[in-house]
Motif scaffolding. Structure first.
Motif, PDB file in Angstrom:
ATOM      1  N   ARG A 181       0.875  -1.176   0.000  1.00 24.31           N
ATOM      2  CA  ARG A 181       0.000   0.000   0.000  1.00 24.31           C
ATOM      3  C   ARG A 181       0.906   1.217   0.000  1.00 24.31           C
ATOM      4  NH1 ARG A 181      -5.222  -1.224   1.788  1.00 24.31           N
ATOM      5  NH2 ARG A 181      -5.510   0.966   2.333  1.00 24.31           N
ATOM      6  N   ILE A 197       1.484   5.739  -1.127  1.00 23.13           N
ATOM      7  CA  ILE A 197       1.246   6.987  -1.832  1.00 23.13           C
ATOM      8  C   ILE A 197       2.546   7.340  -2.521  1.00 23.13           C
ATOM      9  CG2 ILE A 197      -0.627   7.864  -0.405  1.00 23.13           C
ATOM     10  CD1 ILE A 197       1.478   9.540   1.120  1.00 23.13           C
ATOM     11  N   ASN A 211       1.882  18.250  -3.429  1.00 25.47           N
ATOM     12  CA  ASN A 211       1.034  17.559  -2.460  1.00 25.47           C
ATOM     13  C   ASN A 211       0.040  16.597  -3.083  1.00 25.47           C
ATOM     14  OD1 ASN A 211       2.009  18.551   0.056  1.00 25.47           O
ATOM     15  ND2 ASN A 211       1.080  20.515  -0.418  1.00 25.47           N
ATOM     16  N   ILE A 271      -7.428   6.338 -13.237  1.00 26.55           N
ATOM     17  CA  ILE A 271      -7.765   5.248 -12.346  1.00 26.55           C
ATOM     18  C   ILE A 271      -7.577   3.972 -13.160  1.00 26.55           C
ATOM     19  CG2 ILE A 271     -10.220   5.576 -12.873  1.00 26.55           C
ATOM     20  CD1 ILE A 271      -8.866   4.143  -9.586  1.00 26.55           C
ATOM     21  N   THR A 325      -1.905   4.449   9.659  1.00 27.01           N
ATOM     22  CA  THR A 325      -1.322   4.930   8.416  1.00 27.01           C
ATOM     23  C   THR A 325      -2.412   5.187   7.378  1.00 27.01           C
ATOM     24  OG1 THR A 325       0.677   3.636   8.854  1.00 27.01           O
ATOM     25  CG2 THR A 325       0.363   4.417   6.598  1.00 27.01           C
ATOM     26  N   ASP A 326      -3.252   4.193   7.154  1.00 31.21           N
ATOM     27  CA  ASP A 326      -4.365   4.299   6.207  1.00 31.21           C
ATOM     28  C   ASP A 326      -5.669   3.982   6.920  1.00 31.21           C
ATOM     29  OD1 ASP A 326      -2.502   2.567   3.564  1.00 31.21           O
ATOM     30  OD2 ASP A 326      -2.417   4.650   4.237  1.00 31.21           O
ATOM     31  N   LEU A 327      -6.759   4.469   6.360  1.00 35.98           N
ATOM     32  CA  LEU A 327      -8.094   4.093   6.807  1.00 35.98           C
ATOM     33  C   LEU A 327      -8.785   3.318   5.684  1.00 35.98           C
ATOM     34  CD1 LEU A 327      -9.304   7.472   8.377  1.00 35.98           C
ATOM     35  CD2 LEU A 327      -8.379   5.487   9.587  1.00 35.98           C
ATOM     36  N   VAL A 328      -9.615   2.362   6.085  1.00 36.31           N
ATOM     37  CA  VAL A 328     -10.452   1.630   5.140  1.00 36.31           C
ATOM     38  C   VAL A 328     -11.876   1.684   5.661  1.00 36.31           C
ATOM     39  CG1 VAL A 328     -10.937  -0.563   4.012  1.00 36.31           C
ATOM     40  CG2 VAL A 328      -8.566   0.086   4.503  1.00 36.31           C
ATOM     41  N   ASN A 359     -10.502   3.389   0.474  1.00 30.46           N
ATOM     42  CA  ASN A 359      -9.221   3.462   1.165  1.00 30.46           C
ATOM     43  C   ASN A 359      -8.761   4.914   1.195  1.00 30.46           C
ATOM     44  OD1 ASN A 359      -8.025   0.382   1.161  1.00 30.46           O
ATOM     45  ND2 ASN A 359      -9.325   0.780  -0.614  1.00 30.46           N
ATOM     46  N   PHE A 363      -5.544   7.029   2.072  1.00 26.74           N
ATOM     47  CA  PHE A 363      -4.112   6.830   2.296  1.00 26.74           C
ATOM     48  C   PHE A 363      -3.525   7.968   3.109  1.00 26.74           C
ATOM     49  CE2 PHE A 363      -3.486   3.227  -0.477  1.00 26.74           C
ATOM     50  CZ  PHE A 363      -4.550   3.326  -1.356  1.00 26.74           C
ATOM     51  N   SER A 364      -2.623   7.597   4.031  1.00 25.23           N
ATOM     52  CA  SER A 364      -1.893   8.595   4.820  1.00 25.23           C
ATOM     53  C   SER A 364      -2.814   9.712   5.293  1.00 25.23           C
ATOM     54  CB  SER A 364      -0.717   9.163   4.013  1.00 25.23           C
ATOM     55  OG  SER A 364       0.239   8.166   3.776  1.00 25.23           O
ATOM     56  N   THR A 368       0.375  15.586   3.148  1.00 28.55           N
ATOM     57  CA  THR A 368       0.097  15.834   1.731  1.00 28.55           C
ATOM     58  C   THR A 368      -1.418  15.859   1.526  1.00 28.55           C
ATOM     59  OG1 THR A 368       0.214  13.468   1.257  1.00 28.55           O
ATOM     60  CG2 THR A 368       2.229  14.746   0.963  1.00 28.55           C
ATOM     61  N   PHE A 369      -1.857  16.198   0.320  1.00 25.38           N
ATOM     62  CA  PHE A 369      -3.279  16.082  -0.003  1.00 25.38           C
ATOM     63  C   PHE A 369      -3.704  14.619   0.168  1.00 25.38           C
ATOM     64  CE2 PHE A 369      -3.153  20.274  -0.849  1.00 25.38           C
ATOM     65  CZ  PHE A 369      -3.159  20.747  -2.146  1.00 25.38           C
ATOM     66  N   THR A 424      -5.526  11.220  -0.819  1.00 20.96           N
ATOM     67  CA  THR A 424      -5.956  10.425  -1.961  1.00 20.96           C
ATOM     68  C   THR A 424      -6.812   9.267  -1.475  1.00 20.96           C
ATOM     69  OG1 THR A 424      -4.012  11.016  -3.266  1.00 20.96           O
ATOM     70  CG2 THR A 424      -5.155   8.997  -3.888  1.00 20.96           C
ATOM     71  N   LEU A 434      -8.891   5.730  -2.822  1.00 23.13           N
ATOM     72  CA  LEU A 434      -9.229   4.733  -3.844  1.00 23.13           C
ATOM     73  C   LEU A 434     -10.512   4.047  -3.397  1.00 23.13           C
ATOM     74  CD1 LEU A 434      -5.877   2.988  -4.850  1.00 23.13           C
ATOM     75  CD2 LEU A 434      -7.200   4.642  -6.154  1.00 23.13           C
ATOM     76  N   VAL A 465     -10.763   7.160  -8.083  1.00 27.34           N
ATOM     77  CA  VAL A 465      -9.705   7.798  -7.304  1.00 27.34           C
ATOM     78  C   VAL A 465     -10.194   9.198  -6.977  1.00 27.34           C
ATOM     79  CG1 VAL A 465      -8.452   8.518  -9.407  1.00 27.34           C
ATOM     80  CG2 VAL A 465      -7.290   8.517  -7.195  1.00 27.34           C
ATOM     81  N   LEU A 515      -9.630  12.946  -4.576  1.00 25.81           N
ATOM     82  CA  LEU A 515      -8.625  13.843  -4.006  1.00 25.81           C
ATOM     83  C   LEU A 515      -9.308  14.868  -3.124  1.00 25.81           C
ATOM     84  CD1 LEU A 515      -5.587  14.841  -4.126  1.00 25.81           C
ATOM     85  CD2 LEU A 515      -6.366  16.438  -5.890  1.00 25.81           C
ATOM     86  N   ILE A 561      -5.271   0.848   9.418  1.00 24.90           N
ATOM     87  CA  ILE A 561      -4.122   0.002   9.053  1.00 24.90           C
ATOM     88  C   ILE A 561      -2.864   0.728   9.485  1.00 24.90           C
ATOM     89  CG2 ILE A 561      -2.847  -1.091   7.187  1.00 24.90           C
ATOM     90  CD1 ILE A 561      -5.384  -1.272   5.594  1.00 24.90           C
ATOM     91  N   LYS A 562      -2.031   0.006  10.215  1.00 23.00           N
ATOM     92  CA  LYS A 562      -0.832   0.607  10.788  1.00 23.00           C
ATOM     93  C   LYS A 562       0.389   0.012  10.137  1.00 23.00           C
ATOM     94  CE  LYS A 562       1.556   2.790  14.078  1.00 23.00           C
ATOM     95  NZ  LYS A 562       1.713   4.262  13.981  1.00 23.00           N
TER      96      LYS A 562
END
Lengths: 196, 167
Positions: free
Chosen positions: A57, A59, A119, A155, B30-33, B102, B104-105, B110-111, B113, B115, B132, B134, B164-165
């Protein structure tokens, strides 16, 4: 009675430490790697064979302008991959296929650092099932995308077969920018998924 | 060993609701789902949308890839007040639509993202959708709101937030 009391205490301590029943989980973090800004390759080495599947996973933000966006994956430093893609760019859909590639070309990930605003990051999920098998070929699945609040977002679904790897177990994984270097904001995490 | 992929919260609707919210999200992952199993209160074209931290400004966008059993298409949304997780997924009062998205981060600088995957089949119509999204903000996400474009989520709709870690 005394023996039972000690057994319960040992089971409790094992659960708390994570080494026995009740500790840990099926989805475990193996390693995390971050871009340096001076390299286009991020490598996970010495991948243990104790899991059933792998997931990456991340970025990502890469180098020079490239459209459609893509990046590469390489297993065990071997060449030879066949790939299929289904891509949407916000205006049209295309489906492509490649054979005899040096790397697995995966579409959609890795925002273009010279073309996309700061970013903005691509999102990537890669799955490799049964990576440690010594009797099966390895198939790679990827869902990735980058949106830039305008044109040239993407995508994509990609699948790849590691033809050059054969039935060898995966012990190394490289993520390679299609051009330039991964930025310092790029992060990939490798996870192992246990079987029953 | 601490869990790497663990549930943070689950919402199961006991009555129809216009919104599902996850709040006070800890910044330790780290991430969320988010997984959603959705029914809506009426049969109509529905878009399930998400926003972060209560931001309803024009700070969201998305690029989509969709197949409806007859046509494959790609579309984009720019300068939106939310991220549409799928487009024109005609929902049902009885056949659930499944979403997973999902983030991310989500606590990074950062911005953000996203999915997303949307899946619905109603034995004659349906959609499979990958998006995807933003959110143009460098703030850590502490709240997620999920809403249908009109009407309500029906009784029985389930939403679960996972963290998720990474190592």
């Amino acid at each position: 009675m005394l023996g039972l009391w000690w057994a319960r205490l040992l089971n409790f301590l094992a659960a708390v430490s994570g080494n026995g029943a009740g500790g840990g989980g099926s989805f475990e973090s193996i390693a995390t790697a971050t871009g340096t800004g001076s390299s286009g390759t991020i490598t996970f080495t010495s991948i243990p064979s104790t899991y059933k599947h792998l997931q990456v996973r991340g970025i990502a933000r890469g180098g020079a302008s490239l459209a459609p966006l893509y990046f590469y994956l390489q297993l065990n430093s071997v060449s030879g991959y066949a790939c299929h893609h289904l891509r949407g760019n916000g205006a049209s859909v295309d489906a492509t296929a490649d054979t005899a590639r040096t790397y697995a070309e995966l579409a959609g990930g890795g925002a273009d650092s010279t073309f996309m605003a700061a970013n903005i990051m691509g999102g990537i999920i890669i799955d490799i099932h049964d990576y440690a098998s010594t009797t099966k070929n390895k198939t790679i699945r990827c869902l990735a995308g980058t949106d830039r609040n305008g044109s040239d977002g993407i995508i994509a679904l990609s699948s790849a077969l590691a033809t050059g790897l054969g039935t060898t177990a995966v012990n190394e994984l490289k993520l390679i920018a299609a051009s330039g270097n991964w930025t310092t904001s790029t992060t990939f995490a490798l996870y192992g998924i246990k079987g029953a | 060993m601490p869990a790497t992929y663990e549930p943070i919260a689950t919402t199961t609707l006991g009555s129809a609701a216009a919104n599902i919210q996850f709040s006070t999200i800890p910044g330790t992952y780290t991430d969320l789902v988010i997984t959603l199993v959705v029914n809506t209160t009426s049969v109509d074209a529905r878009i399930v949308r998400c926003t972060f931290n209560g931001d309803t400004g024009a700070n969201y966008s998305a690029t989509r890839l969709q197949g409806d059993g007859a046509v494959a298409a790609s579309s984009r949304s720019t300068g939106q007040a939310n991220i549409p997780l799928t487009l024109n997924a005609s929902t049902s009062t009885t056949i659930p639509t499944f979403y997973q998205f999902n983030v991310f981060s989500y606590a990074g600088s950062t911005f953000k993202t996203v999915l997303a995957m949307g899946n619905a089949d109603k034995n004659g119509s349906g959609v499979v959708d990958r998006t995807v999204g933003l959110w143009q903000s460098t703030s850590a996400i502490t709240t997620i709101n999920i809403t249908p474009s009109s009407g309500n989520f029906n009784t029985g709709t389930i939403a679960t937030l996972y963290g998720i870690k990474a190592a």
